[in-house]
Design an enzyme around this catalytic site. Structure first.
Site, PDB file in Angstrom:
ATOM      1  CG  ASP A  30      -2.071   0.980   1.080  1.00  0.00           C
ATOM      2  OD1 ASP A  30      -3.217   0.524   0.899  1.00  0.00           O
ATOM      3  OD2 ASP A  30      -1.826   2.206   1.135  1.00  0.00           O
ATOM      4  N   GLY A  93     -15.857   2.749   3.932  1.00  0.00           N
ATOM      5  CA  GLY A  93     -14.583   3.455   3.764  1.00  0.00           C
ATOM      6  C   GLY A  93     -13.848   3.087   2.494  1.00  0.00           C
ATOM      7  CG  HIS A 100      -8.982  -3.105  -2.301  1.00  0.00           C
ATOM      8  ND1 HIS A 100      -9.903  -2.328  -2.971  1.00  0.00           N
ATOM      9  CD2 HIS A 100      -8.718  -2.459  -1.142  1.00  0.00           C
ATOM     10  CE1 HIS A 100     -10.166  -1.253  -2.248  1.00  0.00           C
ATOM     11  NE2 HIS A 100      -9.468  -1.306  -1.129  1.00  0.00           N
TER      12      HIS A 100
HETATM   13  P1  5GP Z   1      -9.768   1.468   0.351  1.00  0.00           P
HETATM   14  O1  5GP Z   1      -9.781   2.767   1.099  1.00  0.00           O
HETATM   15  O2  5GP Z   1     -10.511   1.571  -0.961  1.00  0.00           O
HETATM   16  O3  5GP Z   1     -10.195   0.278   1.157  1.00  0.00           O
HETATM   17  O4  5GP Z   1      -8.244   1.183   0.035  1.00  0.00           O
HETATM   18  C1  5GP Z   1      -7.553   1.736  -1.028  1.00  0.00           C
HETATM   19  C2  5GP Z   1      -6.086   1.662  -0.661  1.00  0.00           C
HETATM   20  O5  5GP Z   1      -5.335   1.895  -1.836  1.00  0.00           O
HETATM   21  C3  5GP Z   1      -5.650   2.714   0.362  1.00  0.00           C
HETATM   22  O6  5GP Z   1      -5.096   2.062   1.511  1.00  0.00           O
HETATM   23  C4  5GP Z   1      -4.617   3.546  -0.391  1.00  0.00           C
HETATM   24  O7  5GP Z   1      -3.524   3.945   0.418  1.00  0.00           O
HETATM   25  C5  5GP Z   1      -4.174   2.603  -1.494  1.00  0.00           C
HETATM   26  N1  5GP Z   1      -3.720   3.280  -2.694  1.00  0.00           N
HETATM   27  C6  5GP Z   1      -4.333   4.335  -3.310  1.00  0.00           C
HETATM   28  N2  5GP Z   1      -3.644   4.695  -4.420  1.00  0.00           N
HETATM   29  C7  5GP Z   1      -2.571   3.833  -4.490  1.00  0.00           C
HETATM   30  C8  5GP Z   1      -1.489   3.723  -5.430  1.00  0.00           C
HETATM   31  O8  5GP Z   1      -1.362   4.445  -6.416  1.00  0.00           O
HETATM   32  N3  5GP Z   1      -0.591   2.748  -5.184  1.00  0.00           N
HETATM   33  C9  5GP Z   1      -0.671   1.909  -4.096  1.00  0.00           C
HETATM   34  N4  5GP Z   1       0.278   0.988  -3.966  1.00  0.00           N
HETATM   35  N5  5GP Z   1      -1.692   1.988  -3.211  1.00  0.00           N
HETATM   36  C10 5GP Z   1      -2.623   2.948  -3.402  1.00  0.00           C
END
Ligand code: 5GP
Ligand code: ZN
Length: 121
Positions: A30, A93, A100
């Site tokens: 992440d 969230g 994922h």
């Molecule tokens: P969500 O909030 O949708 O459950 O998780 C999305 C995750 O993707 C977040 O923890 C965020 O830090 C991660 N994330 C967002 N953009 C990128 C990116 O460009 N690269 C990586 N490796 N992680 C990302």
């Protein structure tokens, strides 16, 4: 899918620090880790969220749990433990709408945060 951040990571258009990859799944670090070890685990197939999963997706999601177990061992988390999280939809969230799981570990994690403020019971 066009304009999906994680599909762009799958295609390589956006770089990532890969931990594991096979025909069906990709695991990468992440970009904003919420724990000493924070991996994002995705199916390469675009499924917008857990709510959008159907049919054969559930077998795919089952295999993703096997990848989580293997990844936890690879990252040295199996002994000490870890947390596997799926955020679904705005209240959950979710910010990236490609299904994922977060794999978190490397330290004793705090209690799960639920509803807060005036809605908390
Ligand atoms: P969500 O909030 O949708 O459950 O998780 C999305 C995750 O993707 C977040 O923890 C965020 O830090 C991660 N994330 C967002 N953009 C990128 C990116 O460009 N690269 C990586 N490796 N992680 C990302
Ligand atoms: Zn996608």
């Amino acid at each position: 899918m066009e304009n999906c951040l994680f599909c762009k990571i799958v295609s390589g258009e956006i770089p990532s620090r890969k931990i594991y990859e096979d025909d069906e799944f990709l695991v990468f670090h992440d970009i904003q880790p919420a724990a000493p070890v924070h991996a994002v685990m995705i199916p390469k197939k675009h499924i917008a969220s857990m709510d959008e999963a159907g049919g054969e997706d559930f077998a795919l999601i089952g295999r993703l749990h096997q990848v989580a177990q293997e990844t936890s061992r690879k990252l040295g988390l199996a002994e000490t433990g870890y947390r596997l999280i799926n955020n679904c939809g705005p209240d959950g969230g979710q910010t990236v709408f490609h299904l994922h799981y977060h794999l978190l570990g490397g330290a004793k994690l705090g209690a799960l945060t639920g509803i807060s403020g005036s809605h908390a019971e």
